[in-house]
Design an enzyme around this catalytic site. Structure first.
Site, short mmCIF file in Angstrom:
data_model
loop_
_atom_site.label_atom_id
_atom_site.label_comp_id
_atom_site.label_asym_id
_atom_site.label_seq_id
_atom_site.Cartn_x
_atom_site.Cartn_y
_atom_site.Cartn_z
N TYR A 28 0.84 -1.21 0.00
CA TYR A 28 0.00 0.00 0.00
C TYR A 28 0.87 1.26 0.00
CZ TYR A 28 -2.75 3.84 1.85
OH TYR A 28 -3.32 5.08 2.03
N SER A 110 -4.86 14.08 5.41
CA SER A 110 -5.69 13.57 4.31
C SER A 110 -7.14 13.42 4.75
CB SER A 110 -5.14 12.21 3.87
OG SER A 110 -6.08 11.52 3.10
N HIS A 279 1.34 12.23 -7.98
CA HIS A 279 0.89 11.32 -6.92
C HIS A 279 1.88 10.15 -6.78
CE1 HIS A 279 -3.20 11.15 -4.85
NE2 HIS A 279 -2.60 10.11 -4.31
C1 LIG Z 1 0.33 5.51 0.84
C2 LIG Z 1 0.00 6.82 0.19
C3 LIG Z 1 -1.23 7.39 0.42
C4 LIG Z 1 -1.53 8.63 -0.15
N1 LIG Z 1 -2.73 9.22 0.15
C5 LIG Z 1 -3.00 10.45 -0.36
C6 LIG Z 1 -4.19 11.12 0.03
O1 LIG Z 1 -4.97 10.64 0.83
N2 LIG Z 1 -4.41 12.34 -0.53
C7 LIG Z 1 -3.55 12.92 -1.42
O2 LIG Z 1 -3.80 14.03 -1.90
N3 LIG Z 1 -2.41 12.31 -1.76
C8 LIG Z 1 -2.11 11.10 -1.24
N4 LIG Z 1 -0.92 10.51 -1.56
C9 LIG Z 1 0.05 11.20 -2.42
C10 LIG Z 1 0.98 12.08 -1.58
O3 LIG Z 1 0.30 13.14 -0.99
C11 LIG Z 1 2.12 12.66 -2.42
O4 LIG Z 1 1.59 13.29 -3.56
C12 LIG Z 1 3.16 11.62 -2.85
O5 LIG Z 1 3.26 10.59 -1.93
C13 LIG Z 1 4.49 12.34 -2.98
O6 LIG Z 1 5.49 11.50 -3.42
P1 LIG Z 1 6.54 10.81 -2.42
O7 LIG Z 1 5.78 9.79 -1.64
O8 LIG Z 1 7.52 10.22 -3.37
O9 LIG Z 1 7.14 11.88 -1.55
C14 LIG Z 1 -0.59 9.27 -0.99
C15 LIG Z 1 0.65 8.69 -1.20
C16 LIG Z 1 0.96 7.49 -0.60
C17 LIG Z 1 2.33 6.91 -0.82
#
Ligand SMILES: Cc1cc2nc3c(=O)[nH]c(=O)nc-3n(C[C@H](O)[C@H](O)[C@H](O)COP(=O)(O)O)c2cc1C
Length: 379
Positions: A28, A110, A279
């Site tokens: 996940y 989030s 993302h």
């Molecule tokens: C496990 C996971 C859950 C995430 N959940 C959300 C979320 O609920 N809302 C959102 O806008 N982005 C979500 N993201 C994206 C992050 O906000 C972000 O854009 C991304 O993780 C950035 O890249 P990095 O993990 O390489 O730093 C999620 C990312 C991951 C890895």
């Protein structure tokens, strides 16, 4: 032995995290979608950003401070929203919010976090950001904004790059279902990680507490996710952006922007900053690397730009700033740190990033982030 000698880089935290959480939690956290080409592209293209080192600039201690939306921030990075953070460590959101408040950096909660805005209210610093997945129902939308504001969130982030659910095949292969169910297969994965299991047993399995007000009462942990998909599964449009702009008094950021043509229309609708992100490759596998999109968007707008996706150290933060970012966010790194080392992992990660920023700014002769040299393409 110090944490720095054992875990000098984010990759070390990642390796340890993998050994500490059940396989489905790991998938996940770490997976992207498709063949994960976009995730790989994020890394490849960051590595192609060259910065010319400088010589004979004498000794100095660089300052890492920066301004964003009229606020002086001590560090150029913050914590991106991650749904169900509590799967990675019990009370992850609380630990992250407190650490961010102590460090004076933004923490983004989030919509689908495992704690609600009210749970976090006592722990928030002045840089508390609330990320919204757009509820289809206007009453719920209005109520969610009111709750976020009452809890102390001052900045609103609308995520627009999840118009439909992502397939994320690696996650599916791990046995994680939608909604999540503790099948014998998942229970076997949990049994292989007793420390994680004990932590969860003490606190109870995480659920999407912020959404429970809007979902039918459930008896099983994790089942609150069942209705989250329905509640939030709407593709917002331009009117939705305008509606939210009118409804929210504070700074308003749109997250998941990749196309330069979208910058001006978003500015015209009163958006205060754009969050350039793919993302982390989790949504669409033919997306451009976020760093490439950043260069194009910078050329198209004077709005403040926030960058994320694939940051693995201080040098990547400098690359993003050199390409025009005004701020950088990290999602997975903070959760690798928590899963690897528990709450002390957060302070350690902050330290890794600070040391890495300082060392690389020293190489570049940049006393401030504004003094970074222009980027060039490496072969
Ligand atoms: C496990 C996971 C859950 C995430 N959940 C959300 C979320 O609920 N809302 C959102 O806008 N982005 C979500 N993201 C994206 C992050 O906000 C972000 O854009 C991304 O993780 C950035 O890249 P990095 O993990 O390489 O730093 C999620 C990312 C991951 C890895």
């Amino acid at each position: 032995m110090t944490l720095h000698s054992t875990y000098p880089a984010i990759s070390d935290l990642r390796d340890r995290a993998r050994k500490r959480v059940p396989a489905f939690v790991w998938e996940y956290l770490d997976s992207a979608t498709g063949t994960e080409a976009t995730k790989a592209r994020n890394r490849q293209q960051l590595d192609r950003i060259g910065l010319m080192p400088s010589i004979l600039h004498g000794a100095f201690t660089p300052t890492l401070a920066t301004d964003l939306l009229g606020v002086a921030l001590p560090l150029p990075f913050g914590i991106a929203p991650v749904g169900m953070s509590g799967l990675m460590w019990p009370d992850a959101e609380g630990h992250l919010a407190r650490a961010a408040a102590r460090a004076g950096i933004p923490y983004t909660l989030s919509t689908v976090a495992s704690q609600s805005p009210e749970d976090l209210a006592p722990h928030l610093g002045p840089q508390a950001w609330f990320q919204m997945y757009p509820p289809r129902d206007e009453d719920i939308r209005t109520d969610m904004l009111a709750r976020a504001k009452a809890a102390g969130f001052r900045t609103l982030v609308l995520t627009v790059d999840v118009p439909v659910a992502s397939r994320r095949e690696r996650q599916t292969r791990s046995g994680l279902t939608q909604p999540p169910r503790l099948t014998p297969r998942l229970l076997a994965q949990v049994a292989a990680r007793p420390a994680w299991a004990l932590g969860m047993a003490r606190r109870g399995l995480p659920r999407m507490r912020g959404l429970e007000k809007y979902t039918p009462k459930t008896t099983t942990a994790l089942a609150s996710t069942q209705h989250a998909g329905y509640l939030l599964r709407t593709s917002p449009d331009w009117d939705y952006v305008s509606w939210l702009r009118d409804a929210w008094e504070g700074p308003f950021i749109v997250k998941g922007v990749l196309r330069a043509e979208d910058a001006e229309p978003l500015k015209n609708r009163g958006v205060d900053a754009l969050w350039v992100s793919n993302h982390a490759g989790r949504q669409f596998d033919a997306a451009p690397a976020t760093i490439d999109a950043l260069c194009d968007i910078r050329a198209a707008t004077d709005l403040p730009l926030i960058f994320d996706s694939g940051i693995e150290g201080g040098l990547d933060i400098l690359r993003a700033f050199a390409c025009g970012a005004n701020f950088v966010m990290l999602g997975r790194a903070f959760h690798y740190a928590l899963a690897a080392l528990g709450p002390p992992g957060i302070a350690h990660l902050l330290d890794i990033l600070k040391k890495d920023l300082e060392a690389n700014m020293g190489q570049l002769g940049a006393r401030t982030l504004a003094e970074l040299p222009p980027p060039f393409s490496l072969p």
